[in-house]
Write a protein that holds these residues in place. Structure first.
Motif, PDB file in Angstrom:
ATOM      1  N   UNK A  12      13.342  52.954  73.274  1.00 41.69           N
ATOM      2  CA  UNK A  12      14.434  52.869  74.240  1.00 41.69           C
ATOM      3  C   UNK A  12      14.516  51.463  74.830  1.00 41.69           C
ATOM      4  N   UNK A  13      13.372  50.873  75.152  1.00 44.71           N
ATOM      5  CA  UNK A  13      13.371  49.527  75.714  1.00 44.71           C
ATOM      6  C   UNK A  13      13.921  48.519  74.711  1.00 44.71           C
ATOM      7  N   UNK A  14      13.568  48.663  73.451  1.00 42.17           N
ATOM      8  CA  UNK A  14      14.067  47.752  72.418  1.00 42.17           C
ATOM      9  C   UNK A  14      15.566  47.906  72.229  1.00 42.17           C
ATOM     10  N   UNK A  15      16.057  49.144  72.289  1.00 43.35           N
ATOM     11  CA  UNK A  15      17.504  49.361  72.189  1.00 43.35           C
ATOM     12  C   UNK A  15      18.225  48.727  73.375  1.00 43.35           C
ATOM     13  N   UNK A  20      14.199  43.290  68.413  1.00 45.73           N
ATOM     14  CA  UNK A  20      12.779  43.575  68.282  1.00 45.73           C
ATOM     15  C   UNK A  20      12.083  42.336  67.731  1.00 45.73           C
ATOM     16  N   UNK A  21      10.782  42.272  67.927  1.00 44.87           N
ATOM     17  CA  UNK A  21       9.965  41.217  67.330  1.00 44.87           C
ATOM     18  C   UNK A  21       9.252  41.816  66.139  1.00 44.87           C
ATOM     19  N   UNK A  22       9.510  41.277  64.954  1.00 48.10           N
ATOM     20  CA  UNK A  22       8.927  41.812  63.725  1.00 48.10           C
ATOM     21  C   UNK A  22       8.646  40.681  62.749  1.00 48.10           C
ATOM     22  N   UNK A  23       7.421  40.629  62.260  1.00 42.27           N
ATOM     23  CA  UNK A  23       7.006  39.634  61.257  1.00 42.27           C
ATOM     24  C   UNK A  23       7.334  38.212  61.692  1.00 42.27           C
ATOM     25  N   UNK A  24       7.097  37.908  62.959  1.00 41.30           N
ATOM     26  CA  UNK A  24       7.269  36.549  63.445  1.00 41.30           C
ATOM     27  C   UNK A  24       8.692  36.145  63.758  1.00 41.30           C
ATOM     28  N   UNK A  25       9.623  37.110  63.749  1.00 42.20           N
ATOM     29  CA  UNK A  25      11.023  36.803  64.057  1.00 42.20           C
ATOM     30  C   UNK A  25      11.586  37.835  65.024  1.00 42.20           C
ATOM     31  N   UNK A  33      20.761  39.567  62.820  1.00 46.92           N
ATOM     32  CA  UNK A  33      20.453  38.140  62.968  1.00 46.92           C
ATOM     33  C   UNK A  33      18.970  37.954  63.263  1.00 46.92           C
ATOM     34  N   UNK A  34      18.353  36.964  62.588  1.00 42.16           N
ATOM     35  CA  UNK A  34      16.928  36.689  62.769  1.00 42.16           C
ATOM     36  C   UNK A  34      16.738  35.347  63.451  1.00 42.16           C
ATOM     37  N   UNK A  35      15.920  35.338  64.484  1.00 43.88           N
ATOM     38  CA  UNK A  35      15.573  34.119  65.206  1.00 43.88           C
ATOM     39  C   UNK A  35      14.064  33.946  65.093  1.00 43.88           C
ATOM     40  N   UNK A  36      13.633  32.867  64.451  1.00 46.07           N
ATOM     41  CA  UNK A  36      12.206  32.673  64.200  1.00 46.07           C
ATOM     42  C   UNK A  36      11.462  32.342  65.485  1.00 46.07           C
ATOM     43  N   UNK A  37      10.418  33.093  65.759  1.00 47.69           N
ATOM     44  CA  UNK A  37       9.614  32.865  66.950  1.00 47.69           C
ATOM     45  C   UNK A  37       8.875  31.526  66.842  1.00 47.69           C
ATOM     46  N   UNK A  38       8.824  30.803  67.950  1.00 46.37           N
ATOM     47  CA  UNK A  38       8.141  29.520  67.962  1.00 46.37           C
ATOM     48  C   UNK A  38       9.040  28.330  67.704  1.00 46.37           C
ATOM     49  N   UNK A  39      10.291  28.596  67.345  1.00 43.25           N
ATOM     50  CA  UNK A  39      11.261  27.526  67.079  1.00 43.25           C
ATOM     51  C   UNK A  39      12.154  27.357  68.309  1.00 43.25           C
ATOM     52  N   UNK A  40      12.526  26.124  68.596  1.00 43.88           N
ATOM     53  CA  UNK A  40      13.434  25.826  69.698  1.00 43.88           C
ATOM     54  C   UNK A  40      14.852  25.725  69.144  1.00 43.88           C
ATOM     55  N   UNK A  41      15.790  26.420  69.778  1.00 44.23           N
ATOM     56  CA  UNK A  41      17.174  26.449  69.324  1.00 44.23           C
ATOM     57  C   UNK A  41      18.079  25.799  70.369  1.00 44.23           C
TER      58      UNK A  41
END
Length: 251
Positions: A12-15, A20-25, A33-41
């Motif tokens: 419910x919180x993720x919805x 969600x955070x999955x496999x580093x994204x 849409x995937x946003x890579x964790x650790x990258x500055x946008x």
């Protein structure tokens, strides 16, 4: 894992947050849409860390998670058109008197009654969710159902399909494997849904196809590409411009 599976399996919180955070994204549950964790946008001269940028993405592309969810088919939300309209007005922060005037409903007490009915629906939903969670711990015979795609136009008995049934249907109609051609177009609705889901998985999520390009891709799977294209639209897997010039996977 398909986007619909991520959506339906989210907490419910993720919805509520829409990702969600999955496999580093960070993955947007609304569009994939995937946003890579650790990258500055960067957006409009402002720099964001990945999680914050995902929130910016949701705001830019979807308005809000609430806005996205409220526009889902009522077969998925369980809301009537009237309830859906009222929820939208409540979310805008309007008071009962303003809503009564805008919606043309009898009186402010009528609006309060609708608020009460929605709260009752919320209480029922919480109890039902708790019961289903407890059931998972005890029901050892529950089959693993295939999640319906979020863009389905109508949820009915066609979607009553287990993962085992899905695999058997795909094996039957794609005898050379999932990269091979479709042997024949299924005569039964449930089989059609399973086959169309597999075909839709071969299309690129972010790509817009012109009619000629899409026809060529579908023809590589099955000679009667026009039938496949028509059913992909009918079952809510793809959408198109009214003139048929462009097609894309629905999200």
């Amino acid at each position: 894992m398909e986007l619909s599976d991520l959506f339906w399996n989210a907490s419910l919180q993720e919805l509520k947050q829409g990702y969600i955070l999955k496999s580093g994204s960070y993955i947007c549950l609304l569009c994939g849409e995937r946003i890579e964790n650790g990258v500055i946008y960067q957006h409009e001269s402002i720099f964001y860390e990945a999680q914050r940028y995902m929130r910016v993405h949701i705001e830019m592309e979807h308005g809000s998670v609430f806005n996205y969810l409220i526009h889902l088919d009522k077969k998925l939300t369980g809301l009537t058109d009237h309830q859906n309209h009222l929820l939208g007005l409540f979310y805008q922060g309007k008071n009962d008197k303003d809503i009564q005037q805008e919606a043309g409903i009898g009186s402010t007490s009528t609006i309060r009654h609708h608020r009460f009915a929605l709260k009752e629906k919320e209480r029922q939903a919480k109890i039902f969710l708790a019961m289903m969670e407890l059931l998972k711990e005890k029901d050892q015979h529950a089959p693993a159902f295939v999640s319906p795609h979020k863009t389905a136009k109508m949820i009915d008995s066609r979607y009553d399909i287990t993962q085992e049934e899905q695999a058997d249907i795909i094996s039957k109609f794609f005898p050379d494997g999932t990269d091979g051609r479709l042997k024949r177009f299924p005569p039964k609705e449930k089989q059609r849904l399973a086959v169309l889901r597999e075909i839709a998985n071969r299309l690129e999520a972010e790509k817009v196809y012109d009619e000629r390009n899409l026809n060529q891709i579908l023809k590589e799977m099955f000679d009667d590409y026009a039938t496949i294209r028509r059913y992909l639209i009918e079952y809510g897997f793809i959408d198109r411009h009214p003139d048929g010039s462009e097609y894309w996977l629905k999200k």
